[in-house]
Design a protein around this motif. Structure first.
Motif, mmCIF file in Angstrom:
data_model
loop_
_atom_site.group_PDB
_atom_site.id
_atom_site.type_symbol
_atom_site.label_atom_id
_atom_site.label_comp_id
_atom_site.label_asym_id
_atom_site.label_seq_id
_atom_site.Cartn_x
_atom_site.Cartn_y
_atom_site.Cartn_z
ATOM 1 N N GLN A 121 71.164 13.585 64.105
ATOM 2 C CA GLN A 121 70.900 12.145 64.258
ATOM 3 C C GLN A 121 69.794 11.701 63.310
ATOM 4 O O GLN A 121 69.863 10.614 62.725
ATOM 5 C CB GLN A 121 70.528 11.807 65.702
ATOM 6 N N ALA A 122 68.774 12.514 63.131
ATOM 7 C CA ALA A 122 67.683 12.170 62.204
ATOM 8 C C ALA A 122 68.215 12.024 60.780
ATOM 9 O O ALA A 122 67.819 11.099 60.047
ATOM 10 C CB ALA A 122 66.583 13.235 62.262
ATOM 11 N N ILE A 123 69.116 12.908 60.374
ATOM 12 C CA ILE A 123 69.703 12.793 59.038
ATOM 13 C C ILE A 123 70.552 11.524 58.942
ATOM 14 O O ILE A 123 70.469 10.789 57.950
ATOM 15 C CB ILE A 123 70.541 14.044 58.703
ATOM 16 N N LEU A 124 71.338 11.236 59.970
ATOM 17 C CA LEU A 124 72.162 10.023 59.966
ATOM 18 C C LEU A 124 71.289 8.773 59.936
ATOM 19 O O LEU A 124 71.593 7.808 59.228
ATOM 20 C CB LEU A 124 73.111 10.011 61.168
ATOM 21 N N ASN A 125 70.187 8.773 60.673
ATOM 22 C CA ASN A 125 69.265 7.634 60.639
ATOM 23 C C ASN A 125 68.651 7.473 59.247
ATOM 24 O O ASN A 125 68.449 6.351 58.768
ATOM 25 C CB ASN A 125 68.157 7.794 61.684
ATOM 26 N N ASN A 126 68.332 8.588 58.606
ATOM 27 C CA ASN A 126 67.811 8.556 57.243
ATOM 28 C C ASN A 126 68.862 7.966 56.293
ATOM 29 O O ASN A 126 68.539 7.190 55.390
ATOM 30 C CB ASN A 126 67.389 9.963 56.809
ATOM 31 N N PHE A 127 70.127 8.336 56.490
ATOM 32 C CA PHE A 127 71.221 7.764 55.719
ATOM 33 C C PHE A 127 71.263 6.249 55.885
ATOM 34 O O PHE A 127 71.360 5.512 54.902
ATOM 35 C CB PHE A 127 72.557 8.386 56.142
ATOM 36 N N ALA A 128 71.178 5.788 57.123
ATOM 37 C CA ALA A 128 71.224 4.342 57.395
ATOM 38 C C ALA A 128 70.081 3.619 56.682
ATOM 39 O O ALA A 128 70.291 2.565 56.073
ATOM 40 C CB ALA A 128 71.175 4.083 58.900
ATOM 41 N N ARG A 129 68.879 4.172 56.737
ATOM 42 C CA ARG A 129 67.740 3.554 56.041
ATOM 43 C C ARG A 129 67.965 3.529 54.534
ATOM 44 O O ARG A 129 67.656 2.545 53.860
ATOM 45 C CB ARG A 129 66.441 4.300 56.373
ATOM 46 N N HIS A 130 68.505 4.602 53.990
ATOM 47 C CA HIS A 130 68.797 4.674 52.553
ATOM 48 C C HIS A 130 69.760 3.571 52.148
ATOM 49 O O HIS A 130 69.548 2.883 51.136
ATOM 50 C CB HIS A 130 69.380 6.048 52.210
ATOM 51 N N VAL A 131 70.845 3.376 52.911
ATOM 52 C CA VAL A 131 71.839 2.363 52.559
ATOM 53 C C VAL A 131 71.220 0.971 52.615
ATOM 54 O O VAL A 131 71.425 0.158 51.706
ATOM 55 C CB VAL A 131 73.084 2.454 53.493
ATOM 56 N N VAL A 132 70.447 0.686 53.631
ATOM 57 C CA VAL A 132 69.823 -0.631 53.761
ATOM 58 C C VAL A 132 68.854 -0.881 52.601
ATOM 59 O O VAL A 132 68.823 -1.972 52.024
ATOM 60 C CB VAL A 132 69.138 -0.771 55.139
ATOM 61 N N ARG A 133 68.080 0.133 52.235
ATOM 62 C CA ARG A 133 67.193 0.004 51.066
ATOM 63 C C ARG A 133 67.997 -0.244 49.796
ATOM 64 O O ARG A 133 67.610 -1.037 48.941
ATOM 65 C CB ARG A 133 66.347 1.258 50.869
ATOM 66 N N LYS A 134 69.109 0.424 49.690
ATOM 67 C CA LYS A 134 69.966 0.332 48.500
ATOM 68 C C LYS A 134 70.477 -1.086 48.277
ATOM 69 O O LYS A 134 70.566 -1.551 47.151
ATOM 70 C CB LYS A 134 71.119 1.312 48.657
ATOM 71 N N ILE A 135 70.817 -1.766 49.365
ATOM 72 C CA ILE A 135 71.329 -3.123 49.222
ATOM 73 C C ILE A 135 70.211 -4.166 49.234
ATOM 74 O O ILE A 135 70.471 -5.356 49.090
ATOM 75 C CB ILE A 135 72.389 -3.464 50.300
ATOM 76 N N GLY A 136 68.985 -3.690 49.425
ATOM 77 C CA GLY A 136 67.844 -4.603 49.358
ATOM 78 C C GLY A 136 67.652 -5.468 50.572
ATOM 79 O O GLY A 136 67.050 -6.527 50.513
ATOM 80 N N ALA A 137 68.178 -5.017 51.686
ATOM 81 C CA ALA A 137 68.053 -5.814 52.930
ATOM 82 C C ALA A 137 66.694 -5.579 53.567
ATOM 83 O O ALA A 137 65.996 -4.654 53.297
ATOM 84 C CB ALA A 137 69.168 -5.434 53.899
#
Length: 137
Positions: A121-137
């Motif tokens: 879950q920690a890795i998946l949460n890190n993935f979610a943060r990465h994607v949001v940063r990527k789109i600049g949200a």
């Protein structure tokens, strides 16, 4: 025993899929904590194709390889693979608030169910943060 984890990611399916399947992205998000990182990743995203990543403690004290073979790939919907004797199914489910990413995997015998669930879950949460940063949200 199977373990399921999930996270909702406020991003378009195309962005979520690309971040999950691109080695440069994987190296940025594939860690359960800040003292670990992924030093290399490869993806051959097709049935029978291989994937691998190398996770290491940043202090160099330990590391391990995670590798397997894709058994099903349905673009923007699902990825299934085997790694060792275990299986992993990743579902990408579009919804009104983004994409739900759901991972279901076979538990291993070394660590408790809770340790496995919290680490993945920690890795998946890190993935979610990465994607949001990527789109600049």
């Amino acid at each position: 025993m199977k373990i399921t984890i999930e996270a909702n990611i406020a991003a378009p399916i195309e962005v979520v899929w690309k971040a999950w399947t691109t080695p440069d992205d994987i190296k940025q998000w594939n860690a359960a904590s800040d003292d670990w990182h992924t030093t290399q990743a490869s993806v051959d995203l097709r049935v029978g194709g291989m994937f691998s990543s190398r996770m290491e403690a940043k202090d160099g004290s330990m590391g391990f390889d995670f590798a397997g073979t894709y058994t099903e790939v349905v673009t923007h919907q699902r990825i299934e693979c085997v790694f060792g004797e275990r299986t992993l199914r990743v579902e990408f489910i579009p919804g009104p608030d983004g994409v739900m990413v759901r991972e279901t995997f076979d538990a291993e015998q070394t660590h408790s169910e809770e340790q496995q669930r919290s680490g993945w879950q920690a890795i998946l949460n890190n993935f979610a943060r990465h994607v949001v940063r990527k789109i600049g949200a």
